[in-house]
Design a protein around this motif. Sequence first.
Motif, mmCIF file in Angstrom:
data_model
loop_
_atom_site.group_PDB
_atom_site.id
_atom_site.type_symbol
_atom_site.label_atom_id
_atom_site.label_comp_id
_atom_site.label_asym_id
_atom_site.label_seq_id
_atom_site.Cartn_x
_atom_site.Cartn_y
_atom_site.Cartn_z
ATOM 1 N N LYS A 197 0.842 -1.198 0.000
ATOM 2 C CA LYS A 197 0.000 0.000 0.000
ATOM 3 C C LYS A 197 0.876 1.247 0.000
ATOM 4 C CE LYS A 197 -3.680 -2.292 2.472
ATOM 5 N NZ LYS A 197 -4.335 -2.506 3.729
ATOM 6 N N THR A 198 0.495 2.222 -0.802
ATOM 7 C CA THR A 198 1.235 3.477 -0.842
ATOM 8 C C THR A 198 0.951 4.267 0.422
ATOM 9 O OG1 THR A 198 1.150 3.521 -3.250
ATOM 10 C CG2 THR A 198 1.592 5.606 -2.148
ATOM 11 N N VAL A 199 2.024 4.718 1.069
ATOM 12 C CA VAL A 199 1.927 5.505 2.294
ATOM 13 C C VAL A 199 2.667 6.813 2.059
ATOM 14 C CG1 VAL A 199 2.563 5.634 4.733
ATOM 15 C CG2 VAL A 199 1.838 3.456 3.746
ATOM 16 N N THR A 200 1.988 7.909 2.361
ATOM 17 C CA THR A 200 2.597 9.237 2.306
ATOM 18 C C THR A 200 2.535 9.803 3.714
ATOM 19 O OG1 THR A 200 1.818 9.535 0.039
ATOM 20 C CG2 THR A 200 2.486 11.513 1.231
ATOM 21 N N ASP A 201 3.653 10.346 4.178
ATOM 22 C CA ASP A 201 3.675 10.853 5.554
ATOM 23 C C ASP A 201 4.706 11.966 5.669
ATOM 24 O OD1 ASP A 201 3.078 11.092 8.241
ATOM 25 O OD2 ASP A 201 3.568 9.015 8.729
ATOM 26 N N GLU A 202 4.492 12.794 6.648
ATOM 27 C CA GLU A 202 5.423 13.858 6.994
ATOM 28 C C GLU A 202 6.351 13.310 8.076
ATOM 29 O OE1 GLU A 202 6.905 17.591 6.333
ATOM 30 O OE2 GLU A 202 5.114 16.803 5.358
ATOM 31 N N ILE A 203 7.660 13.391 7.860
ATOM 32 C CA ILE A 203 8.614 12.833 8.820
ATOM 33 C C ILE A 203 9.675 13.857 9.193
ATOM 34 C CG2 ILE A 203 8.314 10.475 7.957
ATOM 35 C CD1 ILE A 203 11.212 10.867 6.694
ATOM 36 N N ALA A 204 10.287 13.634 10.331
ATOM 37 C CA ALA A 204 11.465 14.412 10.717
ATOM 38 C C ALA A 204 12.653 13.882 9.917
ATOM 39 C CB ALA A 204 11.731 14.254 12.211
ATOM 40 N N PRO A 205 13.595 14.726 9.555
ATOM 41 C CA PRO A 205 14.725 14.283 8.731
ATOM 42 C C PRO A 205 15.571 13.175 9.358
ATOM 43 C CG PRO A 205 14.663 16.679 8.865
ATOM 44 C CD PRO A 205 13.627 16.154 9.818
ATOM 45 N N ASP A 206 15.560 13.072 10.686
ATOM 46 C CA ASP A 206 16.394 12.072 11.346
ATOM 47 C C ASP A 206 15.617 10.822 11.774
ATOM 48 O OD1 ASP A 206 14.918 13.306 13.322
ATOM 49 O OD2 ASP A 206 16.574 13.436 14.749
ATOM 50 N N LEU A 207 14.379 10.673 11.330
ATOM 51 C CA LEU A 207 13.565 9.519 11.712
ATOM 52 C C LEU A 207 14.134 8.242 11.098
ATOM 53 C CD1 LEU A 207 10.872 8.634 13.135
ATOM 54 C CD2 LEU A 207 9.842 8.742 10.848
ATOM 55 N N LEU A 208 14.238 7.202 11.914
ATOM 56 C CA LEU A 208 14.689 5.901 11.423
ATOM 57 C C LEU A 208 13.508 5.131 10.837
ATOM 58 C CD1 LEU A 208 17.055 4.801 14.317
ATOM 59 C CD2 LEU A 208 17.715 5.599 12.037
ATOM 60 N N LEU A 209 13.800 4.287 9.869
ATOM 61 C CA LEU A 209 12.764 3.473 9.251
ATOM 62 C C LEU A 209 12.056 2.622 10.309
ATOM 63 C CD1 LEU A 209 11.274 2.472 6.746
ATOM 64 C CD2 LEU A 209 13.166 0.863 6.363
ATOM 65 N N LEU A 210 12.788 2.103 11.269
ATOM 66 C CA LEU A 210 12.207 1.316 12.357
ATOM 67 C C LEU A 210 11.073 2.077 13.044
ATOM 68 C CD1 LEU A 210 12.237 -0.940 14.588
ATOM 69 C CD2 LEU A 210 14.020 0.387 15.673
ATOM 70 N N ASP A 211 11.307 3.320 13.393
ATOM 71 C CA ASP A 211 10.305 4.116 14.104
ATOM 72 C C ASP A 211 9.115 4.445 13.207
ATOM 73 O OD1 ASP A 211 11.742 4.193 16.572
ATOM 74 O OD2 ASP A 211 13.090 5.649 15.651
ATOM 75 N N PHE A 212 9.382 4.689 11.939
ATOM 76 C CA PHE A 212 8.303 4.935 10.978
ATOM 77 C C PHE A 212 7.402 3.713 10.872
ATOM 78 C CE2 PHE A 212 6.588 4.637 6.674
ATOM 79 C CZ PHE A 212 6.024 5.886 6.484
ATOM 80 N N LEU A 213 7.999 2.536 10.757
ATOM 81 C CA LEU A 213 7.224 1.308 10.599
ATOM 82 C C LEU A 213 6.384 1.019 11.834
ATOM 83 C CD1 LEU A 213 9.925 -0.852 8.818
ATOM 84 C CD2 LEU A 213 7.889 0.197 7.782
ATOM 85 N N ARG A 214 6.948 1.183 13.003
ATOM 86 C CA ARG A 214 6.178 0.945 14.231
ATOM 87 C C ARG A 214 5.045 1.963 14.366
ATOM 88 N NH1 ARG A 214 7.532 -2.975 17.492
ATOM 89 N NH2 ARG A 214 6.639 -1.952 19.317
ATOM 90 N N ALA A 215 5.281 3.200 13.941
ATOM 91 C CA ALA A 215 4.224 4.214 13.965
ATOM 92 C C ALA A 215 3.095 3.852 13.001
ATOM 93 C CB ALA A 215 4.800 5.582 13.624
ATOM 94 N N HIS A 216 3.415 3.041 11.998
ATOM 95 C CA HIS A 216 2.409 2.590 11.024
ATOM 96 C C HIS A 216 1.942 1.164 11.333
ATOM 97 C CE1 HIS A 216 2.234 6.033 8.314
ATOM 98 N NE2 HIS A 216 3.471 6.247 8.748
#
Length: 150
Positions: free
Chosen positions: A10-29
Amino acid sequence: MEIQLKLNGKTVTDEIAPDLLLLDFLRAHRCYSVKRGCETANCGLCTVLMDGKPVLSCSVPCARAAGHSIQTLEGLQEEAADFIGFIADQGADQCGFCNPGMVMNTIALLRENPDPTDDEIRAFLSGNLCRCSGYEGQLRGIRNFLDSRR
């Protein structure tokens, strides 16, 4: 900064902080199979597939994942179900903490090499920390799965 990626199809579009790790993004999703372990790219608990290749999400800036396809265990349940029972039958999932990383690397291995040797299996799983089983149970389970397909 805005990013767009494909997460489990699924396509996901999100606003992130420049230093966000992929791990944290995935858990947030809501991809809770991706676990925080060592945070030093040594344990394999955070393994995901980026464009079909295993990566350690604790060491990938989320911005680097923009435009890529990310798969977690949540999106690979059917593929994992083929062999996870064989691993469980060997008692190799004692505490279960390392299972998602082991399963992700096993999926990557079998996609790349459908008939690996025991040494090739060991090499692919070597980046996963498991304190319970000593890896032999996982090896036996994967070997039993491969033998059952013959």
